[in-house]
Design an enzyme around this catalytic site. Structure first.
Site, PDB file in Angstrom:
ATOM      1  N   HIS A  29       9.326  10.512  -0.945  1.00 52.69           N
ATOM      2  CA  HIS A  29       8.271   9.983  -0.084  1.00 52.69           C
ATOM      3  C   HIS A  29       8.556  10.269   1.379  1.00 52.69           C
ATOM      4  O   HIS A  29       7.696  10.723   2.123  1.00 52.69           O
ATOM      5  CB  HIS A  29       8.121   8.475  -0.285  1.00 52.69           C
ATOM      6  CG  HIS A  29       7.041   7.873   0.560  1.00 52.69           C
ATOM      7  ND1 HIS A  29       7.248   7.468   1.869  1.00 52.69           N
ATOM      8  CD2 HIS A  29       5.739   7.626   0.289  1.00 52.69           C
ATOM      9  CE1 HIS A  29       6.118   7.008   2.357  1.00 52.69           C
ATOM     10  NE2 HIS A  29       5.188   7.083   1.430  1.00 52.69           N
ATOM     11  N   GLU A  65      11.611  15.868   7.271  1.00 50.78           N
ATOM     12  CA  GLU A  65      11.608  17.293   6.948  1.00 50.78           C
ATOM     13  C   GLU A  65      12.698  17.580   5.924  1.00 50.78           C
ATOM     14  O   GLU A  65      13.713  16.877   5.885  1.00 50.78           O
ATOM     15  CB  GLU A  65      11.851  18.108   8.219  1.00 50.78           C
ATOM     16  CG  GLU A  65      10.724  17.969   9.233  1.00 50.78           C
ATOM     17  CD  GLU A  65      10.961  18.819  10.476  1.00 50.78           C
ATOM     18  OE1 GLU A  65      12.101  19.335  10.637  1.00 50.78           O
ATOM     19  OE2 GLU A  65      10.033  18.965  11.275  1.00 50.78           O
ATOM     20  N   LEU A  87       8.867   6.007  -8.717  1.00 51.60           N
ATOM     21  CA  LEU A  87       9.209   5.225  -9.897  1.00 51.60           C
ATOM     22  C   LEU A  87       8.015   4.824 -10.747  1.00 51.60           C
ATOM     23  O   LEU A  87       8.198   4.189 -11.792  1.00 51.60           O
ATOM     24  CB  LEU A  87       9.987   3.981  -9.462  1.00 51.60           C
ATOM     25  CG  LEU A  87      11.295   4.292  -8.730  1.00 51.60           C
ATOM     26  CD1 LEU A  87      11.927   3.018  -8.177  1.00 51.60           C
ATOM     27  CD2 LEU A  87      12.271   5.029  -9.635  1.00 51.60           C
ATOM     28  N   GLY A  90       0.751   6.490  -9.260  1.00 48.13           N
ATOM     29  CA  GLY A  90       0.062   5.960  -8.099  1.00 48.13           C
ATOM     30  C   GLY A  90      -0.553   7.089  -7.294  1.00 48.13           C
ATOM     31  O   GLY A  90      -0.598   8.248  -7.731  1.00 48.13           O
ATOM     32  N   HIS A  92       0.312   8.782  -4.640  1.00 50.41           N
ATOM     33  CA  HIS A  92       1.127   9.947  -4.269  1.00 50.41           C
ATOM     34  C   HIS A  92       1.233  10.933  -5.422  1.00 50.41           C
ATOM     35  O   HIS A  92       1.146  12.151  -5.220  1.00 50.41           O
ATOM     36  CB  HIS A  92       2.521   9.506  -3.836  1.00 50.41           C
ATOM     37  CG  HIS A  92       2.533   8.700  -2.578  1.00 50.41           C
ATOM     38  ND1 HIS A  92       1.858   9.085  -1.439  1.00 50.41           N
ATOM     39  CD2 HIS A  92       3.156   7.528  -2.266  1.00 50.41           C
ATOM     40  CE1 HIS A  92       2.053   8.187  -0.484  1.00 50.41           C
ATOM     41  NE2 HIS A  92       2.831   7.236  -0.965  1.00 50.41           N
TER      42      HIS A  92
END
Length: 267
Positions: A29, A65, A87, A90, A92
């Site tokens: 993330h 980055e 985990l 969703g 993302h």
């Protein structure tokens, strides 16, 4: 066609060489906490040690980055398997990562998120033991089984499938520990960790541990740990089970027909 070297009678050393495997791109993330980036880097080193010769790369969704589009651009025409360091299902997993890969016009396949999976329960159990959760058959373990419980502290998501995945992990962990395990969230979902602690206390469970269901240190993990009335475990981080699980998701994706969507079925 066989490749011939400039010297007569000698075959090019490229003849018979196996093609390089698709790269494993771990998609994190991203975090403003510098400990997160160093933890993820150390986890990738564990993966490389387990699978020498496999190209292992890192790409972030935001905040750190390299960003995923830059990682994919650096791979050029090479094929890659994107394994979310996330985990549960969703936004993302379902939107951000596929859209980034499509925009980069990269040759990619998307793996399922890491959870739920028994290897995560191995890591959660070990982290709780490190924090002081009693093991064995002594009196302390018996006391905890009678009066103890665990709050499984996760980041949280508005996606109901994310909560389903976290709930499955909680049930797996409860089966391992023999005590109630209640999912709770740092944001976007209920209950919060303090709410879950109060609900367990109302049920007579006064020795409540917080299990950190986060891949790396960060603000959410810190805030959830501070709400623990007893012990709080460290994030999953570089536990060996995490490295094995990343490789498991990579291998399973390569074995799955490309027409399917393994990211939406996190078994």
């Amino acid at each position: 066609m066989q490749r011939i070297s400039a010297r007569p009678g000698r075959v090019s050393p490229l003849h018979g060489r196996r093609p390089a495997p698709p790269a494993l791109v771990v998609v994190a993330h991203g975090s403003r906490d510098p400990r997160a980036l160093s933890t993820v880097g150390a986890l990738l080193d564990r993966v490389r040690a387990l699978r020498p010769g496999l190209p292992v790369r890192l790409g972030h969704i935001e905040l750190n980055e390299p960003l995923l589009p830059d990682t994919l651009a650096a791979l050029g025409e090479a094929e890659a398997v994107l394994v979310p360091l996330l985990l549960s299902r969703g936004y993302h997993v379902k939107q951000d990562i596929p859209e980034m890969a499509a925009a980069a016009r990269a040759r990619t396949r998307l793996a399922a998120p890491l959870g739920p999976h028994p290897l995560l329960v191995d890591a959660l159990h070990a982290r709780l033991a490190e924090a002081g959760w009693p093991l064995g058959t002594d009196g302390a373990e018996g006391d905890v089984r009678r009066t103890g419980a665990v709050v499984l502290a996760a980041a949280g998501s508005r996606d109901p499938e994310s909560r389903v995945d976290t709930g499955r992990t909680a049930r797996l962990l409860a089966g391992r520990l023999g005590v109630p395990v209640v999912p709770a969230y740092a944001s976007a979902a209920a209950p919060t960790v303090p709410e879950a602690v109060r609900a367990l206390a109302a049920r007579g469970r006064h020795r409540v541990a917080v299990a950190s269901y986060f891949t790396a240190p960060g603000r959410f993990a810190t805030e959830c740990a501070e709400a623990a009335p007893w012990i709080a475990s460290a994030p999953l981080g570089t536990h060996p089970a995490m490295a094995r699980l990343l490789l498991h998701r990579y291998d399973r994706t390569l074995r799955t027909p490309a027409a399917t969507t393994p990211a939406l079925a996190s078994a």
